[in-house]
Structures are given as C-alpha cells and as structure tokens.
Design an enzyme around this catalytic site. Structure first.
Site, PDB file in Angstrom:
ATOM      1  N   ASN A 149       0.801  -1.218   0.000  1.00 35.07           N
ATOM      2  CA  ASN A 149       0.000   0.000   0.000  1.00 35.07           C
ATOM      3  C   ASN A 149       0.835   1.269   0.000  1.00 35.07           C
ATOM      4  O   ASN A 149       0.305   2.354  -0.241  1.00 35.07           O
ATOM      5  CB  ASN A 149      -0.951   0.015   1.205  1.00 35.07           C
ATOM      6  N   GLN A 177      -4.987  -3.422  -2.045  1.00 31.10           N
ATOM      7  CA  GLN A 177      -4.423  -2.464  -2.996  1.00 31.10           C
ATOM      8  C   GLN A 177      -4.205  -3.064  -4.382  1.00 31.10           C
ATOM      9  O   GLN A 177      -3.727  -2.385  -5.285  1.00 31.10           O
ATOM     10  CB  GLN A 177      -3.094  -1.921  -2.460  1.00 31.10           C
ATOM     11  N   CYS A 320      -3.020   5.098   7.143  1.00 32.16           N
ATOM     12  CA  CYS A 320      -3.220   4.553   8.489  1.00 32.16           C
ATOM     13  C   CYS A 320      -2.090   4.938   9.426  1.00 32.16           C
ATOM     14  O   CYS A 320      -2.102   4.591  10.601  1.00 32.16           O
ATOM     15  CB  CYS A 320      -3.345   3.031   8.429  1.00 32.16           C
TER      16      CYS A 320
END
Length: 374
Positions: A149, A177, A320
């Site tokens: 990602n 992803q 994140c």
C-alpha cells in the site's frame, strides 16, 4: 484540487451510491428477519456476495462480509491461529505488511505464538527462498500482501502460495491495494482480504474469502450471521454498494488499468530530470496505481504542506500511519539512504485524473521541491 491519494480511499461511484439508496430508506429491514420484505433484503446481500465472489473467481469457498480490510486481516490471522483444530504456533509474514496484519501478529506474539518477519528487497518484494527457509514443522499460516500500500510492490503470490502449500501451510493475502491493477484470483490462496472503499465503493464494508476446509474461528461473537463467523446485523447499504462496486470494476478494470499505466509512466517521465530524487516504485515491478518517490534532504511534511497550498492531495505513505512523522516501517525495510528517508511522497492514481491533470501534478511537485530547496 488534484486528488492523488487513491490508495488512501477512492470516491464512491455514483452508480454505487444509487444502488445503496433504497437500503438507506425504504428497504431498511433486518436481513435475518423472516417476513417477505426482510427476505428481499437478504437476497440483496446474497447478490452482493455473488458479485464479490465473481470479481475474485471464488468458486470453492465463501465470502464473509466484514467492516473493512482491517477486520478481514484480523479475522484471517487471529481466526486461523485460535481455531481449536490448530495446534501449531508459528506464522510468517513480511516486514512491509499493512498495520492490520502486523498488529495482529504482534497480538498473537503476546499470546505465545511465534512470528517470522521476512525481509524484502530494495523495492519491497519478498524473496521466495526466504519464505522456503522460514517454514518449519510448526508453521500454520503465511500472510503476504499482493500489492504494498505504500510503495506498490507486487508480490509473486502464485510462487509464494505454492511454497506454503508444498509444506502443508495455509496462505493468506491482503489484496486491498491489488484490485484495480492485478488479476486477483483465489486460485492460489486460501484466504484473501478485500476492502470496498478502495474500489469506488462505500467505507464500512470489506470481505474475507475463505477457501472450503480452512479452519477459522470468529473473532466477533454474537449471532449466526455470515456463517457463524461474524456476528452482528449486516451493514446492508454498504454491502450492497460493495457488490455493485465489484461488478463495475470487473467490467471496467481493463480500461482503468490502461489509464493508470499511462499516467504513471507520464508522471515519471515529467519528473525524471529532477536532481536528488529516487523512484521507489518503478513501472514493471510495482502497481501502476502507486508512485512512491524520495527526495534528498527534503522533509515530507513540508513538501505536503506546499503541495496542499498548490491544490494537490497526496501523502507520505499509508493513510493509516499519518500520526507519525518518522520514516515508515516500509521505508526502513527497503533500505532507503538516511538522506532520502524523511522525504518520501506517495502519489496514487484513479478515476477522475486525466493526462492534463497528471502534467499539472508534475509541475506542482517540481515547484514545491524547488521552493523547499531554496
């Protein structure tokens, strides 16, 4: 604004939003109820399940709806580890996994399990020989993401899963992803994680594919929903939206992939003359949806500030992990020189871009970097 953060989230497709609307208003019924109106809602959930299964070619397993990729990763790792039939205590993952996998592994380590973290090469790829040597008689699961990602590294899932299966070990992949650029299939794997909001669907929905025969225990306990693996009333509008998004992606992915490949190549070409820049996701070995760059002696926070002022939405890495300004675990794992490690920029592409916007993006990046170096 030029939006270049599709790896963080994608805008919901209007056709997806339209498919959800009836289940936000008139068809609000609980799909576990038995009266006719509720059974129609149940049929909509099951249709969405079929649409997701069709997208990944899931013919010999089941699709379990969750709240998103994080829950699916947790269920895959913790659910297999804690199943009563599992008497082994070793699992293997890579050093560049999403935090949903890494934190699940860390929790399992605290519970007495052993975890091996495989190193990666300069571009974030696992060496199959490292996996082969890491498996032992106590290994029950390998988890390696399909596409990273942050740097977009594409793993050789077929080879890695084959090594695991030769040793009698289950194989899980986080394919969140990978969906827009790879031919994702369950042919090679036993467990596979999906997320709705990375394929132009709504947030709050995800799925875990589980091959028939894989022992997995629930981590959320409650009712009998999702084959007793995920208690709780289903998020029907988001599930319906995820199903519609899967159907649309299956029909339109080929054209999208052509656009993504052209935009990534175009942007690399436009930026290629910049001094003190490293491309960490070159075309051919990384997903065309992600371009990860590192700039020498540049602070990424400052670069993002100037880009934001110029109307560009991008990121340093995983959305994140935005609370941390230190180089990410992925940057450390690929071995970037210290002078570049703090100057990382992740650009990610999707529907809504065009060639002119990509050219404008290149110009604004060049301007921002020049401004900071002055």
């Amino acid at each position: 604004m030029i939006y270049a953060d599709y790896a963080a989230t994608t805008p919901i497709d209007r056709r997806v939003a339209a498919s959800m609307q009836p289940y936000l208003e008139m068809s609000f019924y609980n799909p576990s109820s038995l009266y006719p109106a509720a059974r129609q809602v149940r049929q909509a959930v099951e249709q969405a399940r079929e649409q997701v299964a069709d997208l990944i070619g899931a013919t010999d397993g089941r699709v379990i709806f969750t709240s998103g990729g994080t829950e699916s990763d947790n269920l895959a790792l913790i659910g297999t580890a804690l199943h009563p039939d599992n008497h082994k205590r070793h699992l293997i993952t890579s050093a560049v996994e999403h935090h949903a996998v890494l934190e699940s592994c860390a929790w399992l380590e605290r519970m007495g399990f052993r975890v091996t973290y495989l190193p990666v090469d300069r571009y974030g790829r696992v060496d199959p020989d490292d996996l082969r040597h890491a498996i032992d008689a106590d290994t029950f699961l390998v988890s390696v993401m399909w596409v990273n990602n942050e740097v977009g590294a594409v793993e050789d899932i077929e080879t890695l899963a084959g090594i695991a299966h030769e040793a009698g070990v289950w194989f899980h992949t986080d394919a969140v992803q990978a969906m827009t650029t790879q031919n994702v299939t369950t042919e090679y794997v036993d467990l596979l994680t999906l997320s709705s909001h990375k394929i132009y669907g709504p947030k709050g929905a995800g799925a875990l594919y589980v091959r028939d025969g894989v022992p997995i225990a629930p981590i959320l306990h409650g009712g009998q929903q999702e084959g007793h693996l995920r208690g709780g009333t289903e998020n029907v509008p988001s599930i319906v939206g995820m199903g519609k998004a899967a159907q649309l992606l299956q029909a339109e992915r080929a054209a999208l992939r052509e656009d993504l490949a052209r935009w990534k190549t175009r942007l690399i070409d436009r930026l290629s003359g910049m001094d003190g820049m490293i491309v960490n996701s070159p075309s051919g070995i990384s997903a065309d949806s992600v371009l990860h760059l590192a700039f020498e002696d540049i602070e990424a926070e400052g670069l993002l500030f100037w880009l934001a002022k110029a109307g560009v939405a991008a990121s340093m890495g995983s959305a994140c992990d935005t609370e941390h300004v230190e180089p990410s675990h992925v940057v450390h794992a690929i071995g970037l020189p210290a002078s570049y490690a703090r100057g990382c920029l992740r650009l990610s592409f999707g529907r809504g871009l065009d060639d002119s916007l990509v050219d404008a993006l290149a110009e604004r990046i060049q301007t921002a970097v020049t401004r900071m170096r002055r």
